[in-house]
Design an enzyme around this catalytic site. Structure first.
Site, PDB file in Angstrom:
ATOM      1  N   LYS A 151      -1.822  -7.433   2.840  1.00  0.00           N
ATOM      2  CA  LYS A 151      -0.441  -7.121   2.497  1.00  0.00           C
ATOM      3  C   LYS A 151       0.145  -6.117   3.492  1.00  0.00           C
ATOM      4  O   LYS A 151      -0.573  -5.266   4.027  1.00  0.00           O
ATOM      5  CB  LYS A 151      -0.413  -6.562   1.070  1.00  0.00           C
ATOM      6  CG  LYS A 151       0.958  -6.342   0.459  1.00  0.00           C
ATOM      7  CD  LYS A 151       0.780  -5.861  -0.979  1.00  0.00           C
ATOM      8  CE  LYS A 151       2.092  -5.557  -1.673  1.00  0.00           C
ATOM      9  NZ  LYS A 151       1.861  -5.112  -3.068  1.00  0.00           N
ATOM     10  N   SER A 226       4.727  -7.606  -6.073  1.00  0.00           N
ATOM     11  CA  SER A 226       5.134  -7.341  -4.698  1.00  0.00           C
ATOM     12  C   SER A 226       4.202  -7.959  -3.650  1.00  0.00           C
ATOM     13  O   SER A 226       4.541  -7.990  -2.478  1.00  0.00           O
ATOM     14  CB  SER A 226       5.220  -5.822  -4.484  1.00  0.00           C
ATOM     15  OG  SER A 226       3.962  -5.204  -4.661  1.00  0.00           O
ATOM     16  N   SER A 227       3.041  -8.466  -4.058  1.00  0.00           N
ATOM     17  CA  SER A 227       2.126  -9.081  -3.081  1.00  0.00           C
ATOM     18  C   SER A 227       2.479 -10.555  -2.878  1.00  0.00           C
ATOM     19  O   SER A 227       1.601 -11.425  -2.832  1.00  0.00           O
ATOM     20  CB  SER A 227       0.668  -8.937  -3.551  1.00  0.00           C
ATOM     21  OG  SER A 227       0.351  -7.602  -3.845  1.00  0.00           O
ATOM     22  N   ILE A 247       0.811  -2.232  -8.979  1.00  0.00           N
ATOM     23  CA  ILE A 247       1.225  -1.072  -9.772  1.00  0.00           C
ATOM     24  C   ILE A 247       1.912  -1.494 -11.066  1.00  0.00           C
ATOM     25  O   ILE A 247       2.156  -0.669 -11.941  1.00  0.00           O
ATOM     26  CB  ILE A 247       2.123  -0.112  -8.973  1.00  0.00           C
ATOM     27  CG1 ILE A 247       2.261   1.233  -9.699  1.00  0.00           C
ATOM     28  CG2 ILE A 247       3.493  -0.741  -8.702  1.00  0.00           C
ATOM     29  CD1 ILE A 247       2.993   2.297  -8.934  1.00  0.00           C
ATOM     30  N   GLY A 248       2.252  -2.764 -11.201  1.00  0.00           N
ATOM     31  CA  GLY A 248       2.888  -3.230 -12.427  1.00  0.00           C
ATOM     32  C   GLY A 248       2.681  -4.719 -12.619  1.00  0.00           C
ATOM     33  O   GLY A 248       3.390  -5.366 -13.379  1.00  0.00           O
ATOM     34  N   GLY A 249       1.699  -5.247 -11.874  1.00  0.00           N
ATOM     35  CA  GLY A 249       1.447  -6.689 -11.880  1.00  0.00           C
ATOM     36  C   GLY A 249       1.582  -7.288 -10.502  1.00  0.00           C
ATOM     37  O   GLY A 249       1.624  -8.516 -10.341  1.00  0.00           O
ATOM     38  N   SER A 250       1.626  -6.449  -9.477  1.00  0.00           N
ATOM     39  CA  SER A 250       1.975  -6.899  -8.125  1.00  0.00           C
ATOM     40  C   SER A 250       0.945  -7.799  -7.457  1.00  0.00           C
ATOM     41  O   SER A 250       1.249  -8.448  -6.462  1.00  0.00           O
ATOM     42  CB  SER A 250       2.236  -5.688  -7.224  1.00  0.00           C
ATOM     43  OG  SER A 250       3.380  -4.998  -7.659  1.00  0.00           O
TER      44      SER A 250
END
Length: 574
Positions: A151, A226-227, A247-250
């Site tokens: 990433k 985000s990934s 950090i929140g499901g990324s």
């Protein structure tokens, strides 16, 4: 009297001159401000253009290298190589029936082709060609000869970690992240960096520097965030193993959207040194790097490779806990907690159907599945997660974004963050749902941290009272339409709790699922639920995933459960 008249005339002339001078000064000031704004705008555009040009040049150089190799090695069977699982690939590389060069150039060629379709790569790591030439000296590594994608925010020496923001351009990393160092030590070859959304906190995958990444299963859908670049590249077949951050499901969200597997370990199990966040210092909701791949065995092999003495030496803050292969390979029946919604987020019909099908398969296989009700999720999201992440009133994020263009997928969030604190506090009482990002005082931050600790303790006690080993629960999905930033408790809660969690694809959206979605009312029938319904519409044929969770530091048990789900689904299809 004449003298007085002359004096008045003089005053009038002086006043007129003053007005003219003032107007001229204001005009010059305004002109200077316009010129400064234009200059800053041009500087930003120049930075973006340089980054894009560098990417284009690297892509072209990689294409030339691939063409040269393919012409000189016509017997290279790329199709056969790309069809191998990671375990099969590493076995053949160790045995010598495959050479690292054939594998590397096959994946480089495929990655370039996938990128042209999906816009998922931000950099081709040209040093990978040099590493390939010396890879023969590292045959003992668990990932010997395996090309790996990383990433954008994973540090690789001499390359930017942009996080999709202008401020981070032309700020190359001074050294590799610990994870990259360990991967290289294990014989892996990081060969490309992948795209992410501006400022990371988003379920879409777009930024003003590198643009929008699209879904490998449907280019009219996002690959997730985000990934999302990793999800798209691996889902499109251009990488066999990647490193994301969550950090929140990324990690889990792009895995769900793109039909691959993704694993968020317990935070602290893997080194985060050199993993660049949008801002540092936030301790309520923990981020973690983790692997993404086509199957669970690949995730486990990556964790096994990373959890080694070399990582424990490079980063002494990581507990020296090697991968527990015995736990991962266990066949002991499990006692599994299960829920279809958490009282805060209502998954769409396709995701609930997939969950029910997996539950039935687990019960048929001899596992015990019992009801589980998550604790106080609404309070956890609004009072612990959101207030924890934005304890500074989002000031750090706004500062990072200052002076650069805003990506359309981030604008709705920034509008909320930019509202004055006094107004945010009023809106919390007047509007539901309204997510406040009002800043906290130091005393409030300490109280917040204590409340998080209490919530974790209460949840673990509740888990043990139900006497469960692991948890089967809904995953966010199917893939969203563009420009829906998203807000879901389904994944964020396990970052707050710091429980290991993973996503496993189990099905695809059917026409009946789409029909049922039209009649979905939701739990609250509010603005967020209406937006969510719009976001997931038009998803027939797209992947459906479930989420598997375990208690902190039981990462191997979580992976073992993910593997169980994967095998049962595969057996059913066959």
């Amino acid at each position: 009297m004449e003298t007085l008249k002359d004096l008045v005339r003089g005053v009038k002339v002086d006043s007129q001159a003053a007005v003219l001078l003032t107007s001229a000064a204001c005009g010059v000031g305004a002109l200077l401000m316009v010129m400064r704004t234009v200059s800053e705008h041009q500087t930003v555009n120049d930075k973006i253009q340089r980054a894009r040009s560098r990417r284009t040049e690297n892509l072209q150089r990689a294409e030339q290298e691939v063409l040269r190799y393919k012409q000189s090695h016509p017997s290279c069977d790329s199709g056969a190589i790309l069809s191998l699982s990671l375990s099969e690939l590493t076995k053949q590389l160790r045995e010598g029936s495959l050479c690292p060069e054939d594998v590397f150039y096959s994946y480089m060629q495929k990655a370039l082709a996938v990128h042209k379709e999906l816009n998922c790569c931000t950099e081709i790591l040209l040093e990978s060609f040099d590493q390939l030439r010396t890879i023969g000296s590292n045959k003992d590594g668990l990932l010997y000869g395996v090309p790996i994608s990383i990433k954008d925010n994973v540090s690789y020496k001499n390359y930017d970690c942009t996080c999709g923001i202008i401020m981070n351009l032309s700020q190359p990393a001074k050294k590799d992240s610990v994870i990259v160092e360990v991967l290289k030590k294990q014989g892996a070859i990081p060969f490309t960096k992948t795209n992410l959304p501006q400022a990371l906190l988003n379920y879409d995958c777009s930024n003003p520097i590198f643009g929008q990444t699209v879904n490998p299963c449907n280019p009219q859908k996002t690959s997730g965030g985000s990934s999302g670049g990793e999800g798209a590249l691996i889902g499109g077949g251009g990488s066999i193993l990647g490193i994301g951050s969550d950090i929140g499901g990324s990690i889990r969200i792009p895995a769900s959207f793109c039909g691959i597997c993704g694993f968020k370990p317990t935070a602290g199990r893997l080194s985060s040194q050199g993993i660049v966040p949008i801002y540092r210092g936030q301790k309520c909701v923990l981020s973690s790097p983790g692997p993404m791949a086509r199957d669970v065995d690949s995730l486990a092999l990556c964790m096994q490779a990373l959890l080694c003495d070399h990582m424990f030496s490079l980063d002494p803050t990581v507990p020296p806990l090697p991968f527990n292969l015995q736990t991962y390979q266990s066949s002991k029946p499990l006692r599994i907690g299960y829920f279809e919604h958490d009282g805060y987020t209502q998954p769409p019909p396709s995701m609930v159907r997939g969950l029910r099908e997996v539950k039935a398969l687990l019960e048929q296989a001899g596992h015990t599945v019992v009801p589980y009700e998550p604790l106080r999720v609404s309070q956890a999201v609004n009072e612990l997660i959101l207030k924890g992440v934005f304890a500074d009133g989002a000031a750090t994020m706004l500062q990072k974004l200052k002076g650069g263009p805003l990506d359309p997928c981030l604008k709705p969030q920034i509008v909320l963050y930019s509202i004055p604190n006094w107004l945010k506090r009023i809106l919390v009482f007047l509007l539901t749902p309204f997510v406040s990002s009002a800043s906290l005082s130091p005393a409030e931050v300490w109280k917040q941290h204590a409340a998080v600790e209490d919530y974790i303790s209460d949840t673990i006690a509740h888990w043990r009272k139900r006497n469960i080993d692991v948890l089967l629960c809904p995953m966010i999905g199917p893939a969203f339409n563009f420009l829906y930033c998203g807000l879901s408790s389904l994944t964020m809660i396990y970052n707050l709790l710091n429980f290991p969690a993973g996503a496993v694809p189990v099905s695809t959206v059917t026409a009946q699922d789409e029909e049922d979605l039209k009649h979905l009312k939701g739990l609250y029938q509010d603005t967020w639920e209406k937006m969510h319904k719009e976001a997931v519409s038009g998803a027939e044929g797209l992947p459906v995933a479930v989420q598997c969770v375990a208690l902190p530091w039981q990462d191997e048990l979580c992976l073992r459960f993910m593997k169980e789900v994967e095998q049962l689904v595969k057996h059913k299809k066959n």
